[in-house]
Scaffold this motif. Sequence first.
Motif, short mmCIF file in Angstrom:
data_model
loop_
_atom_site.label_atom_id
_atom_site.label_comp_id
_atom_site.label_asym_id
_atom_site.label_seq_id
_atom_site.Cartn_x
_atom_site.Cartn_y
_atom_site.Cartn_z
N CYS A 135 0.85 -1.18 0.00
CA CYS A 135 0.00 0.00 0.00
C CYS A 135 0.90 1.25 0.00
CB CYS A 135 -0.90 0.00 1.23
SG CYS A 135 -1.95 1.48 1.36
N ALA A 136 0.58 2.18 -0.87
CA ALA A 136 1.39 3.40 -0.99
C ALA A 136 1.30 4.27 0.26
CB ALA A 136 0.95 4.18 -2.22
N GLU A 137 0.23 4.14 1.05
CA GLU A 137 0.05 5.02 2.21
C GLU A 137 0.49 4.38 3.52
OE1 GLU A 137 -3.58 7.28 2.41
OE2 GLU A 137 -3.91 6.94 0.28
N CYS A 138 0.13 3.09 3.74
CA CYS A 138 0.44 2.49 5.05
C CYS A 138 1.45 1.35 4.97
CB CYS A 138 -0.84 2.02 5.73
SG CYS A 138 -1.67 0.66 4.89
N GLY A 139 1.80 0.89 3.79
CA GLY A 139 2.80 -0.17 3.65
C GLY A 139 2.26 -1.58 3.80
N ALA A 140 0.94 -1.76 3.91
CA ALA A 140 0.38 -3.11 4.03
C ALA A 140 0.68 -3.90 2.76
CB ALA A 140 -1.13 -3.02 4.26
N TYR A 141 0.94 -5.19 2.92
CA TYR A 141 1.28 -6.00 1.75
C TYR A 141 0.42 -7.26 1.63
CZ TYR A 141 3.83 -8.84 5.13
OH TYR A 141 4.16 -9.62 6.21
N ARG A 142 -0.55 -7.43 2.49
CA ARG A 142 -1.44 -8.59 2.39
C ARG A 142 -2.84 -8.20 2.81
NH1 ARG A 142 0.36 -13.27 5.98
NH2 ARG A 142 1.90 -13.21 4.37
N ASP A 143 -3.79 -9.15 2.67
CA ASP A 143 -5.18 -8.94 3.03
C ASP A 143 -5.80 -7.80 2.22
OD1 ASP A 143 -7.58 -9.42 4.22
OD2 ASP A 143 -7.10 -8.44 6.11
N TRP A 144 -5.72 -7.95 0.89
CA TRP A 144 -6.28 -6.97 -0.03
C TRP A 144 -7.72 -7.29 -0.38
CZ3 TRP A 144 -3.39 -2.82 -1.11
CH2 TRP A 144 -2.00 -2.93 -1.08
N ILE A 145 -8.44 -6.28 -0.75
CA ILE A 145 -9.71 -6.45 -1.47
C ILE A 145 -9.38 -6.01 -2.90
CG2 ILE A 145 -12.06 -5.61 -1.81
CD1 ILE A 145 -11.90 -7.38 0.56
N ILE A 146 -9.58 -6.88 -3.87
CA ILE A 146 -9.31 -6.54 -5.26
C ILE A 146 -10.64 -6.18 -5.91
CG2 ILE A 146 -8.37 -7.34 -7.45
CD1 ILE A 146 -6.52 -9.16 -5.88
#
Length: 160
Positions: free
Chosen positions: A99-110
């Motif tokens: 994520c460009a804002e928080c850096g999350a890299y898993r648990d996405w909604i596509i």
Amino acid sequence: MFDRIRRSKPDTFDIEMQRRHQEAFEMWQRMPLPTPPVPQPAPAHGGGPAAGDVQPSEPVTEMDDFLPPDLRLPSHDQVAGRMMPWLPPLVLDGEVVTCAECGAYRDWIIISTQDQIWLRCRAGHQQQETRLDTAWYNRNSAPVDATHATFEDCLRHLGH
């Protein structure tokens, strides 16, 4: 050694099966071809139907063989978009998408909408992913299990 002996002697079972097959084929060739039934002209007498006459049936009403309206899902052009969860890290071109804002890299909604793919992290940040397309989404998504009237309802359904 036994294999050579077996190959040199003709197998009587195989010979018998070939003979039976040939006989059945010849019998099939001798059978006459079926002839289609010839329609009989309608009787000219003025009374009711005679024994054995077949009356034309009532016109058959055409039935819609599709699902009833309350069980149908909207088609792809009737919905604003589709969503699916993506729990593991998303790796594109050998790179883990973050994520460009928080850096999350898993648990996405596509999210697939208007021929674009958007990623939404758990914190609610959304970013467009140009390396993915609708064809990728269709290959990786499961069948539709529910439809929702609003975007927020769908997010709640997916646990976000």
